[in-house]
Design a protein around this motif. Structure first.
Motif, PDB file in Angstrom:
ATOM      1  N   ASN A  87      64.124 -21.280  31.370  1.00 40.67           N
ATOM      2  CA  ASN A  87      64.659 -21.302  32.742  1.00 40.67           C
ATOM      3  C   ASN A  87      65.578 -22.498  33.003  1.00 40.67           C
ATOM      4  O   ASN A  87      65.653 -23.000  34.122  1.00 40.67           O
ATOM      5  CB  ASN A  87      63.521 -21.267  33.757  1.00 40.67           C
ATOM      6  N   TYR A  88      66.217 -22.994  31.956  1.00 39.61           N
ATOM      7  CA  TYR A  88      67.159 -24.122  32.058  1.00 39.61           C
ATOM      8  C   TYR A  88      66.487 -25.395  32.593  1.00 39.61           C
ATOM      9  O   TYR A  88      67.126 -26.245  33.205  1.00 39.61           O
ATOM     10  CB  TYR A  88      68.385 -23.747  32.898  1.00 39.61           C
ATOM     11  N   GLY A  89      65.164 -25.473  32.345  1.00 34.94           N
ATOM     12  CA  GLY A  89      64.473 -26.722  32.682  1.00 34.94           C
ATOM     13  C   GLY A  89      64.832 -27.805  31.675  1.00 34.94           C
ATOM     14  O   GLY A  89      65.396 -27.527  30.609  1.00 34.94           O
ATOM     15  N   PHE A  90      64.502 -29.046  31.990  1.00 35.25           N
ATOM     16  CA  PHE A  90      64.741 -30.142  31.047  1.00 35.25           C
ATOM     17  C   PHE A  90      64.056 -29.819  29.716  1.00 35.25           C
ATOM     18  O   PHE A  90      62.875 -29.423  29.698  1.00 35.25           O
ATOM     19  CB  PHE A  90      64.183 -31.461  31.595  1.00 35.25           C
ATOM     20  N   GLY A  91      64.772 -30.013  28.608  1.00 37.00           N
ATOM     21  CA  GLY A  91      64.189 -29.769  27.288  1.00 37.00           C
ATOM     22  C   GLY A  91      62.957 -30.624  27.041  1.00 37.00           C
ATOM     23  O   GLY A  91      62.046 -30.226  26.317  1.00 37.00           O
ATOM     24  N   PRO A  96      57.780 -29.459  24.969  1.00 37.40           N
ATOM     25  CA  PRO A  96      56.335 -29.593  24.712  1.00 37.40           C
ATOM     26  C   PRO A  96      55.549 -28.346  25.122  1.00 37.40           C
ATOM     27  O   PRO A  96      54.597 -27.967  24.440  1.00 37.40           O
ATOM     28  CB  PRO A  96      55.922 -30.786  25.600  1.00 37.40           C
ATOM     29  N   LEU A  97      55.968 -27.685  26.219  1.00 32.89           N
ATOM     30  CA  LEU A  97      55.253 -26.476  26.648  1.00 32.89           C
ATOM     31  C   LEU A  97      55.390 -25.384  25.584  1.00 32.89           C
ATOM     32  O   LEU A  97      54.415 -24.703  25.239  1.00 32.89           O
ATOM     33  CB  LEU A  97      55.813 -25.968  27.987  1.00 32.89           C
ATOM     34  N   ALA A  98      56.612 -25.227  25.038  1.00 32.92           N
ATOM     35  CA  ALA A  98      56.852 -24.184  24.027  1.00 32.92           C
ATOM     36  C   ALA A  98      56.088 -24.494  22.739  1.00 32.92           C
ATOM     37  O   ALA A  98      55.503 -23.598  22.119  1.00 32.92           O
ATOM     38  CB  ALA A  98      58.352 -24.066  23.758  1.00 32.92           C
ATOM     39  N   VAL A  99      56.111 -25.766  22.341  1.00 30.91           N
ATOM     40  CA  VAL A  99      55.406 -26.133  21.104  1.00 30.91           C
ATOM     41  C   VAL A  99      53.892 -25.930  21.293  1.00 30.91           C
ATOM     42  O   VAL A  99      53.219 -25.378  20.414  1.00 30.91           O
ATOM     43  CB  VAL A  99      55.735 -27.594  20.705  1.00 30.91           C
ATOM     44  N   ASP A 100      53.381 -26.324  22.433  1.00 34.22           N
ATOM     45  CA  ASP A 100      51.932 -26.151  22.668  1.00 34.22           C
ATOM     46  C   ASP A 100      51.559 -24.665  22.682  1.00 34.22           C
ATOM     47  O   ASP A 100      50.465 -24.290  22.245  1.00 34.22           O
ATOM     48  CB  ASP A 100      51.521 -26.833  23.971  1.00 34.22           C
ATOM     49  N   PHE A 101      52.466 -23.817  23.164  1.00 36.41           N
ATOM     50  CA  PHE A 101      52.251 -22.368  23.157  1.00 36.41           C
ATOM     51  C   PHE A 101      52.105 -21.880  21.705  1.00 36.41           C
ATOM     52  O   PHE A 101      51.198 -21.113  21.372  1.00 36.41           O
ATOM     53  CB  PHE A 101      53.439 -21.686  23.834  1.00 36.41           C
ATOM     54  N   GLY A 102      52.999 -22.350  20.841  1.00 33.18           N
ATOM     55  CA  GLY A 102      52.958 -21.968  19.421  1.00 33.18           C
ATOM     56  C   GLY A 102      51.723 -22.522  18.722  1.00 33.18           C
ATOM     57  O   GLY A 102      51.102 -21.836  17.901  1.00 33.18           O
ATOM     58  N   ILE A 103      51.370 -23.760  19.060  1.00 33.64           N
ATOM     59  CA  ILE A 103      50.184 -24.384  18.450  1.00 33.64           C
ATOM     60  C   ILE A 103      48.945 -23.544  18.774  1.00 33.64           C
ATOM     61  O   ILE A 103      48.133 -23.239  17.898  1.00 33.64           O
ATOM     62  CB  ILE A 103      50.009 -25.840  18.954  1.00 33.64           C
ATOM     63  N   ALA A 104      48.822 -23.151  20.035  1.00 34.20           N
ATOM     64  CA  ALA A 104      47.631 -22.387  20.450  1.00 34.20           C
ATOM     65  C   ALA A 104      47.549 -21.076  19.669  1.00 34.20           C
ATOM     66  O   ALA A 104      46.473 -20.696  19.184  1.00 34.20           O
ATOM     67  CB  ALA A 104      47.685 -22.120  21.954  1.00 34.20           C
ATOM     68  N   LYS A 105      48.666 -20.390  19.501  1.00 30.22           N
ATOM     69  CA  LYS A 105      48.662 -19.116  18.762  1.00 30.22           C
ATOM     70  C   LYS A 105      48.329 -19.341  17.281  1.00 30.22           C
ATOM     71  O   LYS A 105      47.542 -18.598  16.693  1.00 30.22           O
ATOM     72  CB  LYS A 105      50.029 -18.433  18.878  1.00 30.22           C
ATOM     73  N   ALA A 106      48.965 -20.352  16.670  1.00 28.18           N
ATOM     74  CA  ALA A 106      48.745 -20.593  15.241  1.00 28.18           C
ATOM     75  C   ALA A 106      47.313 -21.053  14.973  1.00 28.18           C
ATOM     76  O   ALA A 106      46.755 -20.778  13.910  1.00 28.18           O
ATOM     77  CB  ALA A 106      49.750 -21.612  14.729  1.00 28.18           C
ATOM     78  N   LYS A 107      46.725 -21.739  15.930  1.00 26.42           N
ATOM     79  CA  LYS A 107      45.312 -22.161  15.762  1.00 26.42           C
ATOM     80  C   LYS A 107      44.408 -20.931  15.733  1.00 26.42           C
ATOM     81  O   LYS A 107      43.409 -20.888  15.036  1.00 26.42           O
ATOM     82  CB  LYS A 107      44.900 -23.084  16.913  1.00 26.42           C
TER      83      LYS A 107
END
Ligand code: NAD
Length: 368
Positions: A87-91, A96-107
């Motif tokens: 949503n064009y938010g600050f990277g 961190p939100l996107a990486v944490d999303f991936g971490i949760a799935k990979a765990k």
């Protein structure tokens, strides 16, 4: 050759940058988060992606090209895959939100592939490799910049790619090993640093429309005046990829994976021929080493790294380093001694602060 710099203590600089983003409209925690990640780039020696970006980020915020206070939208999701919209938010908020999303799935599943689109500039990609490694995961990141053409393909002079970084992070019991670089010969921010009187970029990092190789920041930015914000739309030349056809091929693949697969779009012009806001796309693959059934991964990594480093130096007094070592060393040094900034860079940040009604902190006189 020495360049005139001003050294600013890390905590003073981080607080000042957080103040600037807060004054410009971010909630304080977001301002602090943006400042933390910009400082992380400076601490690891990647000044190109550090606080030098502040004036440009503030302009983007004021123009509505990046938005404060955004969260992820989940566009598509399976047990191991997702497409996320930033949503064009600050990277520095969205990353961190996107990486944490991936971490949760990979765990959960042992692996995950997450496409992120429409994120504000996510800065130093190594931060995201480190974040995954701290959670015990290997991660591979392919990045592009939607509508951010800056780099000519091998054999061409016209801009077709963005600087398209690739990052691979590997966790070990002694800390992460992080490979993280742009597929351009130098990151754009290194030309930005050079344009502020910093370290010049190597000859041939840039190419003129005539095909002549260049190291002159004006090839990318056009005429350069004082501390005004550099704009690559004003230059007629391009950056070049590293490694001839190999770097050019990797940059092309970043466009396919981070641009086409995520749905965010490539760095090429957006439909209608108008340049839109600049945003990062990123395809991230997360792997849990423990899910592969092999044992002793961390020990095997250290054993091999030790063997690689034991290669005899090519030059007297030289040393073989593994990916991430220069950044680790620089972080230790700069935490101790502060962040050296080109005086032009510091002046531009102070101008931005004053325009928001803030008084810059007093820092030591230039180092000379
Ligand atoms: P670079 O050329 O400095 O290369 C850095 C990588 O090379 C690191 O992994 C480092 O550990 C390794 N390295 C450096 N010297 C080494 C040595 N002597 N021996 C062994 N390994 C060594 O990096 P760059 O291409 O200038 O990129 C700088 C930063 O810019 C990166 O953090 C990248 O993520 C970022 N970037 C971001 C974007 C974006 O759109 N967000 C675009 C381009 C670049």
């Amino acid at each position: 050759m020495a360049y005139e710099t001003t050294t600013v203590p890390t905590d003073v600089l981080q607080g000042f940058i957080a103040d600037i983003f807060t004054a410009a409209g971010c909630e304080r925690p977001e301002g602090e988060q943006v400042a933390k990640h910009l400082l992380s780039a400076n601490l690891t020696g990647h000044d190109s992606h550090g606080v030098i970006r502040t004036p440009r980020y503030i302009i983007w915020l004021q123009e509505g090209k990046v938005r404060a206070g955004q969260a992820l939208t989940v566009v598509h999701e399976t047990a191991t895959q997702a497409i996320l919209d930033g949503n064009y938010g600050f990277g520095q908020t969205i990353g961190p939100l996107a990486v944490d999303f991936g971490i949760a799935k990979a765990k959960q599943a042992g692996m995950a592939a997450i496409g992120l689109r429409n994120s504000g500039h996510i800065g130093r990609i190594g931060d995201w490799g480190e974040r995954a490694a701290e959670a015990g995961l290997i991660s591979i990141h392919f990045v592009n910049v939607q509508a951010g053409e800056l780099v000519a393909p091998y054999g061409g002079v016209d801009r077709r790619f963005s600087t398209n970084p690739i990052c691979i992070g590997v966790p070990t019991d002694k800390g992460p090993i992080i490979l993280d670089f742009a597929t351009s010969l130098v990151a754009e921010g290194k030309v930005l640093v050079a344009s502020n009187g910093g370290k010049p970029v190597p000859h041939g990092s840039l190419i003129e429309p005539s095909g002549k190789l260049s190291s002159d920041p004006r090839t990318l930015y056009g005429p350069i005046e004082g501390t005004h914000v550099r704009n690559s739309a004003n230059g007629e030349g391009a950056l070049r990829t590293f490694g001839d056809h190999k770097g050019s091929g990797l940059a092309f693949m970043c466009e396919l994976l981070a641009g086409c697969l995520t749905g965010g779009g490539t760095s090429g012009p957006i439909p209608g021929g108008k340049r839109g806001r600049i945003a990062n796309g990123m395809l991230s693959i997360y792997l849990s080493p423990g899910s592969f059934g092999t044992s002793g991964f961390s020990d095997a990594v250290h054993e091999y790294a030790h063997y690689v480093k034991a290669s005899r130096p090519a030059e007297a007094g030289g040393e073989v380093l593994i990916p991430g070592e220069p950044e680790t060393r620089m972080r230790e040094e700069r935490r101790r001694n502060g962040i050296p900034l080109q005086v032009e860079t510091w002046a531009a940040i102070c101008d931005t602060a004053r325009s928001l009604g803030l008084n810059p902190p007093a820092v030591a006189v230039p180092n000379g």
